[in-house]
Design an enzyme around this catalytic site. Structure first.
Site, PDB file in Angstrom:
ATOM      1  CE  LYS A  25      23.240  37.278  54.070  1.00  0.00           C
ATOM      2  NZ  LYS A  25      22.782  38.388  54.243  1.00  0.00           N
ATOM      3  NE  ARG A  93      19.571  37.412  56.532  1.00  0.00           N
ATOM      4  CZ  ARG A  93      19.836  36.389  56.992  1.00  0.00           C
ATOM      5  NH1 ARG A  93      19.414  35.105  57.396  1.00  0.00           N
ATOM      6  NH2 ARG A  93      21.231  36.304  57.656  1.00  0.00           N
ATOM      7  N   GLY A 102      28.098  43.619  55.114  1.00  0.00           N
ATOM      8  CA  GLY A 102      27.664  45.013  55.276  1.00  0.00           C
ATOM      9  C   GLY A 102      27.370  45.889  54.023  1.00  0.00           C
ATOM     10  CG  MET A 104      24.873  44.850  48.370  1.00  0.00           C
ATOM     11  SD  MET A 104      24.519  43.366  47.327  1.00  0.00           S
ATOM     12  CE  MET A 104      25.212  41.866  48.346  1.00  0.00           C
ATOM     13  NE  ARG A 342      30.097  35.911  56.989  1.00  0.00           N
ATOM     14  CZ  ARG A 342      29.484  37.068  56.996  1.00  0.00           C
ATOM     15  NH1 ARG A 342      28.707  37.613  55.922  1.00  0.00           N
ATOM     16  NH2 ARG A 342      29.658  37.697  58.111  1.00  0.00           N
ATOM     17  CG  HIS A 464      62.229  54.178  44.994  1.00  0.00           C
ATOM     18  ND1 HIS A 464      62.795  54.444  46.097  1.00  0.00           N
ATOM     19  CD2 HIS A 464      63.192  53.660  43.920  1.00  0.00           C
ATOM     20  CE1 HIS A 464      64.099  53.844  45.951  1.00  0.00           C
ATOM     21  NE2 HIS A 464      64.177  53.319  44.745  1.00  0.00           N
ATOM     22  CB  SER A 788      65.900  36.560  32.683  1.00  0.00           C
ATOM     23  OG  SER A 788      65.291  36.742  34.022  1.00  0.00           O
ATOM     24  CB  CYS A 855      64.538  38.275  37.096  1.00  0.00           C
ATOM     25  SG  CYS A 855      65.161  39.493  35.647  1.00  0.00           S
ATOM     26  CE1 TYR A 875      64.445  32.674  36.629  1.00  0.00           C
ATOM     27  CE2 TYR A 875      64.718  30.827  34.952  1.00  0.00           C
ATOM     28  CZ  TYR A 875      65.096  32.207  35.258  1.00  0.00           C
ATOM     29  OH  TYR A 875      66.236  32.926  34.809  1.00  0.00           O
TER      30      TYR A 875
END
Ligand code: ADP
Ligand code: MG
Ligand code: MG
Length: 905
Positions: A25, A93, A102, A104, A342, A464, A788, A855, A875
């Site tokens: 701010k 502020r 909102g 603080m 902002r 799951h 992997s 993987c 990868y």
């Protein structure tokens, strides 16, 4: 050292000093002042003071600097702080480095002592002066003196009711005078002393409270969720008040320089006439639009000069901050003031659109655009959607059953099925299905796959259901605990609502809402272009933007991106999303298919190798066909196929009824099947007879699978393709295991080659998912082409947590800060990550061109991807629906130090 920075009349001591020092701010106010935007003058106390103060409780040393700035503010405004006539009023502020909307505290109208009220009344009207005083008493007492806001609200409401006033605006000066008197009395009663009337005491009280608000519970929780460091602290801004509540030619409002939902370049916002600060968000009155919509109430129509002023501010801030801005403004007697700017929060849709359009407009570069979109935001672009209007209407009609945790974004609507089996049957008839379970388990996979959406009443974000749904890109809501499911009765209920199997249910996996009945959905635009082909690419601006952005990301990233795909259909989706290969094809998923599970079970119950081979011979052509299909989709891209991994009991039925039916199908007695089920049961099946242990003890199983792979490669070559199968051996812990199975693979390859007269290339590698394998990587790598990392099992075994059971304690661990994150969602860098690093180094030292990838689920998690990039992996592989996310995350990882990312969070 200077710690207080003045801004006003086009001069800002803090201009360009940035958010780290001044908070978002404060930096915005300073920069806007320097740009010549009308900002009420004031000063910012820098962030470093906050933690010092929280530690010491002392602000004495700051006083001379603040007094100096205050004097300057008095000169600039021609008012005196604490003066009896025409008093200088200020707002105090908060403002941290990254916005915490909102979270603080902010206090308005400070300095409005009882003695200053008559002066303000004489200048601006009595009702107005009393309204300001009332607001000040309420905010200050709540924030500094700990007298709850609600007690003040109650007094005010009582007055409104007595006077039958529809809103505060209908209260007269007399009403307000009496309310102010009651407020003062309330403070005296609650604190044992009168409201502090010394303006300097007020100021320091407020500054201290705003600094302390950094440490309130709300702010702490917000920081934890958004990963904002505790040590940043907040700045404090003290700023001359301007009044939007000074009659009908005054107003307050908010504006976005572009539409934060769609990203469209249109000025978007709302305002309230005759109102102050918090009134707009509080929703007491309905705000009005900024741009003319023909109703005659817009800002454009009612205050054209102020609107024109806002339009030029919009241009200035976008050009200067080079991002979509969220503005707060106030109009006092037709004069415009800007109070905040902002980088605006935005949806995934808006993020992509704004980033790419800003490149076209020449505002930002391509790399910067890539940094502006959070990888996770792309998920939104792929999810099906409920038209908002329809959903709101349904909720109004009391059809909201419950809210659960949003686990798979998107919208799904279908008929309720309470078992996986029913889901498959119902879906087979062409009905969309929502699978409703208390929890899901691996046996439900087919049902989950057949369903449009999945709802569970138990379990969290790593259950799951949630993990599998995310992987499948399915809409999913989990943990909707208010819903009671009765599988036997085929019924669910919540509140006084009820639904039966076959009834329609709608799930919003983006918000967690569960709605009774049907709601229309639309597939996402991206999928319509890419997968269904029901929309032409040139007709979709969103698709164009998505593709451009990912193209830029591909140029930046080093890490390869593959997908986990088990079927030709998944492989196709993966390829269309830009996967450069398959990193994990799980053969057992094919086993659950309609006409296969019988042969699989026959193989499992077989008592001799010979019988087993008979069953395997039935499976071989089916597997071969699957692989041919995948090779056809992937062309020359590498395809990693994992040999059978789960314990065999997972393929057998467990309930009595199912056992009897399966026994009949297999032509054996139920008793015999039950014996087999019993024999295969293990105390810890996940640590039991599975993975390469199956391959060692039943080599004919692996042999058949490998043969299917190579015969498929031959077949694909005959079709003119040049596939590169990579055979992956799971759950290796020792060199002995790997070497023995490597021989089996090579022997089988030779046989297939001999029989077919074709040569083909292939690789053999292993998963690294047992800590011992990571440590002994050097010797395992000797005959191994690739590693992997199976980070799910690796995490499980490194921590000694069972992934399926960890939900009973993990949330508490995370809540208590024992673990920073769920290690099954984001890689544990210090522990599991170290094993990854060690194995990569030792593996590559032993074998220079060893290919190394990931993987596990973590391969699609942006923060884990950053780690894998840093660890030098080749990868990552993730579910097809996360390929775009991974491409973008890999680009972000490659451009560490880029800004932008956190600002659009
Ligand atoms: P938040 O960080 O919660 O947005 P702010 O500090 O921006 O809190 O204050 C909330 C609102 O208070 C602002 O949007 C603005 O309308 C009002 N406000 C703050 N300072 C002033 C001021 N000096 N003059 C008039 N209104 C102000
Ligand atoms: Mg604000
Ligand atoms: Mg595993």
């Amino acid at each position: 050292m200077k710690r207080v920075f003045y801004f006003g009349e086009g001069i800002a001591e803090g201009a360009g000093l940035g958010k780290e020092k001044l908070g978002g701010k404060g930096a915005g106010l300073a920069d806007m002042t320097a740009l010549g935007i009308p900002v009420p003058p004031g000063f910012t106390i820098e962030t470093s003071v906050c933690l010092d103060y929280i530690r010491t409780g002392d602000l004495e040393g700051l006083k001379p600097e603040v007094e100096q700035a205050l004097a300057r503010l008095e000169t600039a405004t021609g008012r005196k702080f604490g003066g009896p006539k025409n008093a200088l009023l200020v707002s105090v502020r908060s403002g941290a480095r990254s916005s915490m909307p909102g979270m603080m505290d902010t206090i308005l109208n400070l300095g409005l002592t009882a003695a200053a009220v008559p002066g303000l009344a004489a200048a601006a009207g009595e009702r107005f002066a009393l309204d300001c005083r009332r607001r000040f008493l309420q905010m200050y007492s709540d924030i500094v003196l700990d007298v709850p806001r609600s007690e003040f609200e109650e007094l005010l409401t009582r007055r409104r009711v007595e006077k039958s006033a529809a809103s505060d605006a209908d209260l007269t000066a007399e009403d307000l005078r009496s309310v102010v008197g009651q407020y003062e009395e309330l403070v005296r009663k609650k604190t044992g002393r009168p409201f502090p009337e010394d303006p300097r005491e007020q100021l320091w009280g407020a500054v201290g409270a705003v600094f302390r608000s950094w440490d309130n519970e709300r702010a702490k929780t917000y920081r934890r969720l958004h990963r904002i460091p505790e040590e940043w602290g907040t700045a404090v801004n003290v700023q001359a008040m301007v009044f939007g509540n000074r009659g009908e030619s005054s107003a307050t409002g908010v504006a976005f320089t572009r539409d934060p939902a769609s990203g469209e370049k249109r000025f978007y916002g709302e305002f309230l006439p005759n109102a102050q600060g918090e009134d707009v968000v509080a929703g007491i009155r309905t705000p009005r639009p900024l741009a003319s919509n023909g109703s005659g109430t817009s800002l454009e129509e009612t205050m054209p000069e102020a609107y024109a002023g806002l339009l030029s501010v919009r241009d200035l801030v976008e050009k200067s901050f080079r991002d979509m801005q969220d503005l707060e403004f106030t109009i006092e007697e037709r004069r415009l003031y800007v109070l905040q700017t902002r980088n605006g929060k935005r949806t995934g849709f808006a993020a992509v659109r704004i980033a790419t359009e800003m490149v076209s407009e020449g505002l930002i570069g391509e790399d910067e655009a890539v940094g502006r979109v959070e990888p996770e935001q792309l998920v939104q672009l792929l999810a099906p959607v409920f038209p908002l209007r329809e959903k709101e209407a349904a909720i109004k009609a009391d059809r909201l059953l419950a809210r659960g945790l949003p686990a798979g974004p998107g919208a799904a609507c279908g008929r309720i099925a309470f078992t996986a089996k029913r889901a498959v049957e119902m879906a087979g008839k062409g009905d969309p299905v929502v699978l409703v379970r208390v929890e899901t388990s691996p046996e439900d996979i087919a049902g989950m796959n057949a369903a449009a959406g999945i709802l569970t009443t138990r379990g969290g974000a790593t259950s799951h259901a949630a993990v599998v749904a995310r992987g499948m890109g399915k809409t999913c809501v989990v943990g909707a605990g208010d819903i009671t499911v009765s599988e036997e009765r085929g019924e669910l209920s919540a509140r006084d609502l009820r639904a039966k199997e076959g009834d329609f249910l709608s799930l919003d996996g983006t918000t967690g809402e569960v709605i009774l009945g049907e709601l229309p959905t639309e597939p996402s635009e991206i999928l319509r272009v890419l997968i269904d082909r029901s929309l032409a690419p040139e007709k979709s601006a969103l698709f164009g933007a998505f593709t451009r952005l990912l193209g830029w990301a591909d140029r930046l990233r080093r890490l390869g991106v593959r997908a986990n795909a088990d079927t030709p259909t998944d492989a196709r989706v993966a390829r269309l999303f830009g996967a450069e290969g398959i990193g994990l094809c799980r053969t057992e998923h094919m086993f659950f298919g309609e006409n296969r599970i019988g042969a699989v079970r026959q193989m499992i119950v077989a008592e001799s190798e010979k019988d087993r081979r008979v069953a395997l011979a039935k499976l071989l052509p089916m597997q071969r066909e699957d692989f041919v299909g995948i090779f056809r989709e992937m062309g020359e891209r590498p395809v990693t196929i994992r040999l059978l991994d789960p314990p065999l009991h997972e393929f057998l039925p467990h309930e009595d009824e199912a056992v009897e039916k399966t026994a009949r199908d297999l032509g054996i007695s139920a008793e015999k099947l039950r014996d087999r089920v019993r024999a295969l049961s293990e105390s810890n099946p996940m640590l039991g007879h599975r993975g390469c242990r199956l391959g060692i003890t039943y080599p004919e199983i692996y042999e058949t699978q490998v043969r299917a792979i190579f015969e498929a490669a031959v077949e694909a070559r005959r079709q003119g393709l040049s596939p590169v199968p990579e055979v992956m051996i799971p759950l290796v812990g020792t060199k002995g295991e790997f070497d023995r199975l490597k021989v089996l693979v090579d022997e089988t390859a030779k046989e297939v080659s001999r029989e077919s007269g074709e040569t083909f290339s292939y690789h053999v590698g292993t998963m690294i998912e047992i800590p011992r394998a990571a440590l002994r990587a050097a010797e395992i790598a000797e005959h191994c082409d690739f590693f992997s990392f199976g980070t799910n099992d690796l995490t499980q075994m490194t921590y000694g947590y069972s992934r399926d059971d960890a939900a009973s304690f993990l949330p508490e661990y995370i809540e208590a800060g024992i673990l920073p994150d769920d290690p099954f969602s984001t890689i544990d860098q210090p522990g599991v990550g170290e094993l990854v690093t060690i194995a990569t180094k030792r593996g590559r030292d032993a074998r220079k061109n060893l290919k190394v990838g990931v993987c596990g689920e973590h391969g699609g998690d942006p923060r884990s991807i950053r780690f894998f990039h840093d660890a030098g992996l080749d990868y990552v592989s993730c579910s097809p629906f996360r390929v775009a996310v991974a491409r973008l995350a890999a680009a972000h990882a490659a451009m560490t130090g880029s800004s932008g990312v956190s600002s659009t969070a």
